[in-house]
Design an enzyme around this catalytic site. Structure first.
Site, PDB file in Angstrom:
ATOM      1  N   ASP A   1     -66.847  60.931  -5.137  1.00 50.05           N
ATOM      2  CA  ASP A   1     -67.168  62.168  -5.857  1.00 50.05           C
ATOM      3  C   ASP A   1     -68.351  62.799  -5.129  1.00 50.05           C
ATOM      4  O   ASP A   1     -69.491  62.741  -5.572  1.00 50.05           O
ATOM      5  CB  ASP A   1     -67.527  61.816  -7.303  1.00 50.05           C
ATOM      6  CG  ASP A   1     -67.969  63.039  -8.102  1.00 50.05           C
ATOM      7  OD1 ASP A   1     -67.860  64.166  -7.598  1.00 50.05           O
ATOM      8  OD2 ASP A   1     -68.435  62.837  -9.240  1.00 50.05           O
TER       9      ASP A   1
ATOM     10  N   HIS B   1     -63.495  65.523 -13.641  1.00 54.38           N
ATOM     11  CA  HIS B   1     -63.815  64.118 -13.924  1.00 54.38           C
ATOM     12  C   HIS B   1     -62.595  63.330 -14.406  1.00 54.38           C
ATOM     13  O   HIS B   1     -62.387  62.182 -14.011  1.00 54.38           O
ATOM     14  CB  HIS B   1     -64.975  64.055 -14.925  1.00 54.38           C
ATOM     15  CG  HIS B   1     -66.234  64.627 -14.354  1.00 54.38           C
ATOM     16  ND1 HIS B   1     -67.044  65.505 -15.024  1.00 54.38           N
ATOM     17  CD2 HIS B   1     -66.804  64.476 -13.134  1.00 54.38           C
ATOM     18  CE1 HIS B   1     -68.067  65.856 -14.247  1.00 54.38           C
ATOM     19  NE2 HIS B   1     -67.940  65.249 -13.100  1.00 54.38           N
TER      20      HIS B   1
ATOM     21  N   THR C   1     -70.314  65.860  -2.526  1.00 56.22           N
ATOM     22  CA  THR C   1     -70.462  67.283  -2.244  1.00 56.22           C
ATOM     23  C   THR C   1     -69.602  67.613  -1.025  1.00 56.22           C
ATOM     24  O   THR C   1     -68.872  66.764  -0.500  1.00 56.22           O
ATOM     25  CB  THR C   1     -71.936  67.614  -1.959  1.00 56.22           C
ATOM     26  OG1 THR C   1     -72.395  66.751  -0.914  1.00 56.22           O
ATOM     27  CG2 THR C   1     -72.791  67.397  -3.198  1.00 56.22           C
ATOM     28  N   GLU C   2     -69.701  68.846  -0.581  1.00 54.29           N
ATOM     29  CA  GLU C   2     -68.967  69.277   0.613  1.00 54.29           C
ATOM     30  C   GLU C   2     -69.463  68.524   1.852  1.00 54.29           C
ATOM     31  O   GLU C   2     -70.571  68.002   1.842  1.00 54.29           O
ATOM     32  CB  GLU C   2     -69.175  70.783   0.831  1.00 54.29           C
ATOM     33  CG  GLU C   2     -68.664  71.626  -0.308  1.00 54.29           C
ATOM     34  CD  GLU C   2     -67.229  71.313  -0.623  1.00 54.29           C
ATOM     35  OE1 GLU C   2     -66.364  71.787   0.105  1.00 54.29           O
ATOM     36  OE2 GLU C   2     -66.964  70.571  -1.595  1.00 54.29           O
TER      37      GLU C   2
ATOM     38  N   PRO D   1     -75.926  65.791   2.978  1.00 50.93           N
ATOM     39  CA  PRO D   1     -75.880  64.334   2.830  1.00 50.93           C
ATOM     40  C   PRO D   1     -74.478  63.743   2.820  1.00 50.93           C
ATOM     41  O   PRO D   1     -74.316  62.544   3.038  1.00 50.93           O
ATOM     42  CB  PRO D   1     -76.594  64.092   1.485  1.00 50.93           C
ATOM     43  CG  PRO D   1     -76.582  65.400   0.774  1.00 50.93           C
ATOM     44  CD  PRO D   1     -76.581  66.451   1.833  1.00 50.93           C
TER      45      PRO D   1
ATOM     46  N   GLY E   1     -74.156  55.827  -0.057  1.00 51.81           N
ATOM     47  CA  GLY E   1     -72.802  55.351  -0.320  1.00 51.81           C
ATOM     48  C   GLY E   1     -72.104  54.874   0.941  1.00 51.81           C
ATOM     49  O   GLY E   1     -71.329  53.919   0.905  1.00 51.81           O
TER      50      GLY E   1
ATOM     51  N   ASP F   1     -73.874  62.887 -11.578  1.00 52.99           N
ATOM     52  CA  ASP F   1     -73.882  63.540 -12.901  1.00 52.99           C
ATOM     53  C   ASP F   1     -73.283  62.655 -13.979  1.00 52.99           C
ATOM     54  O   ASP F   1     -73.447  62.917 -15.167  1.00 52.99           O
ATOM     55  CB  ASP F   1     -73.175  64.899 -12.852  1.00 52.99           C
ATOM     56  CG  ASP F   1     -71.739  64.784 -12.369  1.00 52.99           C
ATOM     57  OD1 ASP F   1     -70.942  64.053 -12.996  1.00 52.99           O
ATOM     58  OD2 ASP F   1     -71.397  65.427 -11.364  1.00 52.99           O
TER      59      ASP F   1
END
Lengths: 275, 275
Positions: free
Chosen positions: B155, B62, B157-158, B162, B138, B86
């Site tokens: 930020d 982060h 996921t792989e 999605p 997004g 998160d």
């Protein structure tokens, strides 16, 4: 059947790797030795169930142990490796044309023997005429050496089993004596996520003996946390003040002259360990 | 009974962590979501069986996503986070007093909901009045934005499930349009040991759109290989040419102004991916 090796890097966390086959396993005089063929990292040497080196990622550790002190010293001729029986650090040392002699002292001849057999790309330079391979106790070798080496590298296992003496202030004092008046030493000092105390203690002990003490890091995927540290003690030369012309071209896969300095820029929580 | 979670980071290698208990598990509209309490890393969020964040090591990711572009831009006021439900990147963004508004667009409201519940030290700032939390796509948000943001952070996921659209040249072109004339964007781009192609492709695609394209790294123990990369595209400001006075004091555990620059010094095999 699919076989997986798991190393518990802490009580509650570990890595796991698919094993194609076990190449060799034995209890030596000093430790449990396993050589396995992994699918992801090639052949892998384990000592007491801990990953020591793998064909795929070994270059990081070996380059960073060797080249940081060797480019810091203006003319390293005589180099000692304590431990390091797999030969990877020796291979990197021999890339420096100033080196006339590299002595390796590993307590366990079986590590040397099976590294030559199953890790030839790592151990292949152990036969070089500039290399003096000795099977013996590195602590005792240091204790009886005086004003003998330009650079000493401690490529040990963890401070359990045969390497426990290699993380003591007495050993660092012996290294100081074994080095020439402008000598440099470096030791692997584990990772800051799970072994913060080890790093802080090593730094404190080395700083009480050497006028210049530094910590640097490298990324090693198969070592705990992926972030490894190296503690460097120097009598005269500062690794952060190496002049550009000192660097000469060598073939590497990790080390660069930019990374030489950047590796000393520590994450804040690591820098805080040294206060 | 001792329960261990194992993430296969590749077909043949992974990490394993002892689990005290499962806090929540569900198949959301978009992905499988698990929140578990680990002994080593505290509470841990998993999406599609991959570690997304943990209480113990989340600060690295982060801080490094947020502070590198925010200290590069001289006056970041409006910041967008794509993904990041998160809330960890938002927490870091809000440490910059110039920021007037931070918009978060995550496609999966469940990630936000359960992060607030089980990761309060990470998600706690999502309620800040400067933050606009939107549950949505997004990619579409970027497509309809123009000249709107000083800094955009991806930020994600792989690039499976999605997030697959977030690793396309079309998305990077949309980001260019969504940024103001001196805007900067950064995206997480996985690791160089197992996903070299992803990094090379992202670098190539971003460099065709942004005049300044850079790659930097950070050590994240629970992510594959422990070495994570971030691809940065900038219209005007170079992260390597930030003046000293630009840095102001913020509380961090990983980022420092020295590390800001050192993080761009790449291991040779990583630098070679960008050629």
């Amino acid at each position: 059947m699919s076989l997986w090796f798991t190393e518990k890097q802490t009580e509650n966390f570990g890595i796991t790797a698919k094993i194609n086959k076990t190449l060799h396993t034995e209890q030596t005089e000093f430790q449990k030795l396993d050589m396995v063929e992994t699918e992801e990292f090639g052949n892998m040497l384990l000592l007491d169930d801990m990953v020591m080196t793998t064909e795929k990622d070994e270059f990081v550790y070996h380059e960073m142990v060797a080249h940081v002190p060797l480019f810091t010293h203006p003319n390293p001729e005589h180099v000692l490796v304590v431990g390091g029986g797999d030969g990877g650090v020796i291979r990197e040392i021999l890339k420096h044309p100033s080196v006339k002699k590299a002595t390796l002292v590993d307590i366990d001849g079986k590590v040397i023997e099976y590294s030559k057999k199953y890790l030839p790309t790592i151990a292949g330079q152990l036969e070089d005429p500039r290399v003096d391979v000795q099977v013996g106790d590195g602590f005792m070798h240091i204790a009886k050496s005086e004003n003998a080496y330009d650079v000493i590298m401690v490529d040990s296992t963890e401070p359990v089993g045969p390497a426990v003496n290699l993380f003591t202030k007495g050993f660092y004092a012996g290294i100081y004596k074994a080095l020439k008046e402008d000598g440099i030493f470096v030791a692997q000092t584990d990772n800051p996520w799970f072994k913060a105390d080890l790093i802080a203690n090593a730094q404190r002990d080395v700083a009480e003996i050497f006028p210049i003490t530094r910590l640097y890091t490298a990324n090693i995927p198969t070592y705990p946390s992926g972030l490894w540290t190296f503690t460097l003690g120097s009598k005269k030369y500062d690794p952060l003040e190496v002049s550009e012309e000192r660097f000469h071209e060598i073939e590497t896969k990790y080390y660069t002259k930019e990374l030489h300095k950047a590796a000393f820029a520590l994450p804040k929580f690591v820098a805080d360990l040294l206060k």
